[in-house]
Motif scaffolding. Structure first.
Motif, PDB file in Angstrom:
ATOM      1  N   LYS A  98      79.549   2.242  42.334  1.00  0.00           N
ATOM      2  CA  LYS A  98      78.033   2.451  42.412  1.00  0.00           C
ATOM      3  C   LYS A  98      78.174   2.315  43.888  1.00  0.00           C
ATOM      4  CE  LYS A  98      73.594   2.251  40.673  1.00  0.00           C
ATOM      5  NZ  LYS A  98      72.704   1.495  39.805  1.00  0.00           N
ATOM      6  N   SER A  99      77.417   3.241  44.562  1.00  0.00           N
ATOM      7  CA  SER A  99      76.751   3.030  45.934  1.00  0.00           C
ATOM      8  C   SER A  99      75.462   3.551  46.036  1.00  0.00           C
ATOM      9  CB  SER A  99      77.643   3.996  46.807  1.00  0.00           C
ATOM     10  OG  SER A  99      77.331   3.935  48.103  1.00  0.00           O
ATOM     11  N   GLU A 100      74.619   2.585  46.197  1.00  0.00           N
ATOM     12  CA  GLU A 100      72.972   2.582  46.260  1.00  0.00           C
ATOM     13  C   GLU A 100      72.771   3.026  44.780  1.00  0.00           C
ATOM     14  OE1 GLU A 100      69.232   4.511  48.632  1.00  0.00           O
ATOM     15  OE2 GLU A 100      71.114   5.517  48.739  1.00  0.00           O
ATOM     16  N   LEU A 101      72.103   4.429  44.592  1.00  0.00           N
ATOM     17  CA  LEU A 101      71.928   4.882  43.311  1.00  0.00           C
ATOM     18  C   LEU A 101      72.931   5.619  42.606  1.00  0.00           C
ATOM     19  CD1 LEU A 101      68.173   5.523  44.204  1.00  0.00           C
ATOM     20  CD2 LEU A 101      68.959   3.444  43.105  1.00  0.00           C
ATOM     21  N   ILE A 102      73.742   5.961  43.238  1.00  0.00           N
ATOM     22  CA  ILE A 102      75.036   7.034  42.990  1.00  0.00           C
ATOM     23  C   ILE A 102      76.222   6.409  42.092  1.00  0.00           C
ATOM     24  CG2 ILE A 102      76.624   8.712  43.802  1.00  0.00           C
ATOM     25  CD1 ILE A 102      74.895   9.267  46.065  1.00  0.00           C
ATOM     26  N   GLU A 103      76.219   6.616  40.862  1.00  0.00           N
ATOM     27  CA  GLU A 103      77.521   6.092  40.153  1.00  0.00           C
ATOM     28  C   GLU A 103      78.652   6.688  40.675  1.00  0.00           C
ATOM     29  OE1 GLU A 103      77.156   3.769  37.789  1.00  0.00           O
ATOM     30  OE2 GLU A 103      74.915   3.614  37.630  1.00  0.00           O
ATOM     31  N   VAL A 104      79.630   6.240  40.505  1.00  0.00           N
ATOM     32  CA  VAL A 104      81.352   6.817  40.869  1.00  0.00           C
ATOM     33  C   VAL A 104      81.886   6.905  39.745  1.00  0.00           C
ATOM     34  CG1 VAL A 104      82.826   7.127  42.638  1.00  0.00           C
ATOM     35  CG2 VAL A 104      80.580   6.040  43.251  1.00  0.00           C
ATOM     36  N   PRO A 105      81.974   7.687  38.778  1.00  0.00           N
ATOM     37  CA  PRO A 105      82.783   7.610  37.656  1.00  0.00           C
ATOM     38  C   PRO A 105      84.146   7.579  37.833  1.00  0.00           C
ATOM     39  CG  PRO A 105      81.223   9.311  37.414  1.00  0.00           C
ATOM     40  CD  PRO A 105      80.809   9.077  38.784  1.00  0.00           C
ATOM     41  N   GLY A 106      84.700   8.493  39.126  1.00  0.00           N
ATOM     42  CA  GLY A 106      86.129   8.331  39.305  1.00  0.00           C
ATOM     43  C   GLY A 106      86.670   6.848  39.852  1.00  0.00           C
ATOM     44  N   ASN A 107      85.739   5.994  39.974  1.00  0.00           N
ATOM     45  CA  ASN A 107      86.211   4.585  40.309  1.00  0.00           C
ATOM     46  C   ASN A 107      85.937   3.694  39.245  1.00  0.00           C
ATOM     47  OD1 ASN A 107      86.902   5.445  43.042  1.00  0.00           O
ATOM     48  ND2 ASN A 107      84.987   4.529  43.984  1.00  0.00           N
ATOM     49  N   CYS A 108      85.532   3.974  38.216  1.00  0.00           N
ATOM     50  CA  CYS A 108      85.452   3.043  36.886  1.00  0.00           C
ATOM     51  C   CYS A 108      86.788   2.627  36.416  1.00  0.00           C
ATOM     52  CB  CYS A 108      84.521   3.648  36.000  1.00  0.00           C
ATOM     53  SG  CYS A 108      82.598   3.938  36.616  1.00  0.00           S
ATOM     54  N   ASN A 109      87.079   1.630  35.967  1.00  0.00           N
ATOM     55  CA  ASN A 109      88.141   1.137  35.256  1.00  0.00           C
ATOM     56  C   ASN A 109      89.598   1.751  35.936  1.00  0.00           C
ATOM     57  OD1 ASN A 109      86.521  -0.002  32.986  1.00  0.00           O
ATOM     58  ND2 ASN A 109      85.996   2.292  32.322  1.00  0.00           N
ATOM     59  N   LEU A 110      89.519   1.399  36.967  1.00  0.00           N
ATOM     60  CA  LEU A 110      90.754   1.747  37.815  1.00  0.00           C
ATOM     61  C   LEU A 110      92.058   0.961  37.304  1.00  0.00           C
ATOM     62  CD1 LEU A 110      89.577   2.548  41.444  1.00  0.00           C
ATOM     63  CD2 LEU A 110      90.360   4.192  39.763  1.00  0.00           C
ATOM     64  N   THR A 111      93.195   1.331  37.236  1.00  0.00           N
ATOM     65  CA  THR A 111      94.370   0.539  36.780  1.00  0.00           C
ATOM     66  C   THR A 111      94.839  -0.159  38.152  1.00  0.00           C
ATOM     67  OG1 THR A 111      95.964   2.129  37.014  1.00  0.00           O
ATOM     68  CG2 THR A 111      95.060   1.948  34.766  1.00  0.00           C
ATOM     69  N   GLU A 112      95.634  -1.065  38.240  1.00  0.00           N
ATOM     70  CA  GLU A 112      96.337  -1.797  39.272  1.00  0.00           C
ATOM     71  C   GLU A 112      97.152  -0.561  40.030  1.00  0.00           C
ATOM     72  OE1 GLU A 112      95.958  -4.574  41.036  1.00  0.00           O
ATOM     73  OE2 GLU A 112      94.202  -4.630  39.613  1.00  0.00           O
ATOM     74  N   ALA A 113      97.773   0.183  39.290  1.00  0.00           N
ATOM     75  CA  ALA A 113      98.700   1.267  40.040  1.00  0.00           C
ATOM     76  C   ALA A 113      97.864   2.281  40.635  1.00  0.00           C
ATOM     77  CB  ALA A 113      99.411   2.141  38.724  1.00  0.00           C
ATOM     78  N   GLN A 114      96.517   2.535  40.107  1.00  0.00           N
ATOM     79  CA  GLN A 114      95.709   3.567  40.905  1.00  0.00           C
ATOM     80  C   GLN A 114      95.100   2.909  42.072  1.00  0.00           C
ATOM     81  OE1 GLN A 114      93.146   4.105  37.500  1.00  0.00           O
ATOM     82  NE2 GLN A 114      93.825   6.386  37.356  1.00  0.00           N
ATOM     83  N   ARG A 115      94.836   1.505  42.107  1.00  0.00           N
ATOM     84  CA  ARG A 115      94.200   0.811  43.140  1.00  0.00           C
ATOM     85  C   ARG A 115      95.278   0.894  44.352  1.00  0.00           C
ATOM     86  NH1 ARG A 115      89.487  -1.773  42.711  1.00  0.00           N
ATOM     87  NH2 ARG A 115      89.892  -3.239  44.298  1.00  0.00           N
ATOM     88  N   SER A 116      96.589   0.460  43.799  1.00  0.00           N
ATOM     89  CA  SER A 116      97.625   0.295  44.778  1.00  0.00           C
ATOM     90  C   SER A 116      97.596   1.845  45.441  1.00  0.00           C
ATOM     91  CB  SER A 116      98.999  -0.111  43.969  1.00  0.00           C
ATOM     92  OG  SER A 116      98.544  -1.555  43.583  1.00  0.00           O
ATOM     93  N   GLU A 117      97.728   2.844  44.844  1.00  0.00           N
ATOM     94  CA  GLU A 117      98.077   4.124  45.362  1.00  0.00           C
ATOM     95  C   GLU A 117      97.085   4.470  46.393  1.00  0.00           C
ATOM     96  OE1 GLU A 117      97.437   8.058  46.463  1.00  0.00           O
ATOM     97  OE2 GLU A 117      95.967   6.833  45.015  1.00  0.00           O
ATOM     98  N   ARG A 118      95.936   3.938  46.426  1.00  0.00           N
ATOM     99  CA  ARG A 118      94.676   4.306  47.159  1.00  0.00           C
ATOM    100  C   ARG A 118      95.089   3.201  48.596  1.00  0.00           C
ATOM    101  NH1 ARG A 118      89.037   5.348  44.372  1.00  0.00           N
ATOM    102  NH2 ARG A 118      89.598   6.617  42.403  1.00  0.00           N
ATOM    103  N   ILE A 119      95.319   1.932  48.179  1.00  0.00           N
ATOM    104  CA  ILE A 119      95.590   1.108  49.328  1.00  0.00           C
ATOM    105  C   ILE A 119      96.642   1.683  50.034  1.00  0.00           C
ATOM    106  CG2 ILE A 119      96.441  -1.171  49.833  1.00  0.00           C
ATOM    107  CD1 ILE A 119      94.883  -2.204  47.232  1.00  0.00           C
ATOM    108  N   SER A 120      97.697   2.050  49.424  1.00  0.00           N
ATOM    109  CA  SER A 120      98.881   2.543  50.259  1.00  0.00           C
ATOM    110  C   SER A 120      98.861   3.870  51.008  1.00  0.00           C
ATOM    111  CB  SER A 120     100.135   2.452  49.346  1.00  0.00           C
ATOM    112  OG  SER A 120      99.969   3.383  48.462  1.00  0.00           O
ATOM    113  N   SER A 121      97.952   4.638  50.578  1.00  0.00           N
ATOM    114  CA  SER A 121      97.836   6.040  51.009  1.00  0.00           C
ATOM    115  C   SER A 121      96.522   6.012  51.976  1.00  0.00           C
ATOM    116  CB  SER A 121      97.666   7.179  50.054  1.00  0.00           C
ATOM    117  OG  SER A 121      96.487   6.966  49.014  1.00  0.00           O
TER     118      SER A 121
END
Length: 258
Positions: A98-121
């Motif tokens: 969530k950013s201020e009043l905006i919900e971010v569905p695509g960031n909910c319940n990220l797996t470790e693999a998904q987080r790692s992909e964003r960190i590395s890319s």
């Protein structure tokens, strides 16, 4: 690096990498671009263009300052909602739900693999690009201060913000102190406002400034003051009026024989 360049997956751009001025500029929230693979993070069109997704005007201001100061500029080319390059991987706000009043569905319940992909890319290419530029300047004996450029919304959680320019710092306040002493009465300029170290916004200052023993400052400009090219030129002149004497003073202190 000898020319403007991008990372292989185009998540970071480096402008004027061999600039020999006194500053290295960062713009972590330069872009609202969300790669297709993230399915717009589930955001509607209005939210994808909001200040939650990027810092409006910050990249244009950074590019102008890069030109005037002959400064390398490292900018993220991906929305901060995909990964906020001014946050460490351990911070929840690096990939906020969530950013201020905006919900971010695509960031909910990220797996470790998904987080790692964003960190590395996204995060790691940005970090590597900054360190590469700083190391090259150290090798060439170029005195350097680190300046990060951001913008902020005039209304936050329904409250109007009166501050127009924020001069932010963490434990190293040298550059901020001198800049504030040269601020004019034209704008309302405040220290560590509208954010400060307690808000977790000084990651880049610490890991690229403090840890490299570089004077550093984060500049926040209210985004209604960056609405167009002429507005940006006016703000740039105000900032240069603060920044140039601060750089001169610090450089003389650190290199009295230069």
């Amino acid at each position: 690096m000898s020319a403007d360049s991008q990372s292989p997956d185009h998540t970071v751009e480096v402008i004027n990498p061999t600039g020999a001025g006194d500053v290295v500029l960062l713009c972590e929230h330069a872009s609202k671009f969300i790669p297709n693979k993230y399915n717009s993070l589930g955001l509607n069109a209005a939210d994808r263009n909001s200040h939650a997704v990027w810092d409006p005007g910050a990249r244009a201001l950074s590019v102008l300052l890069s030109q005037v100061l002959d400064a390398p500029l490292i900018a993220s080319t991906v929305s901060r909602l995909v990964y906020d390059c001014n946050r460490p991987p351990s911070a929840a706000s690096a990939m906020p739900v969530k950013s201020e009043l905006i919900e971010v569905p695509g960031n909910c319940n990220l797996t470790e693999a998904q987080r790692s992909e964003r960190i590395s890319s996204v995060y790691e290419p940005f970090q590597n690009a900054v360190q590469q530029v700083i190391q090259a300047r150290k090798t060439n004996g170029i005195w350097t201060a680190l300046v990060t450029i951001h913008s902020f919304t005039p209304i936050y959680f329904g409250q109007k913000r009166s501050v127009e320019i924020g001069i932010l710092h963490d434990q190293d306040s040298r550059l901020a102190d001198t800049m504030l002493s040269h601020a004019t009465d034209t704008y309302k300029v405040e220290r560590n406002s509208p954010y400060g170290p307690d808000d977790g916004v000084t990651h880049s200052l610490i890991c690229h400034g403090v840890e490299n023993a570089l004077a550093n400052v984060m500049i926040e400009v209210r985004n209604d003051l960056l609405a167009g090219p002429e507005d940006i030129k006016i703000i740039a002149e105000e900032l240069l009026g603060q920044l140039r004497p601060a750089l001169t003073n610090l450089k003389r202190q650190e290199r009295p024989d230069a």
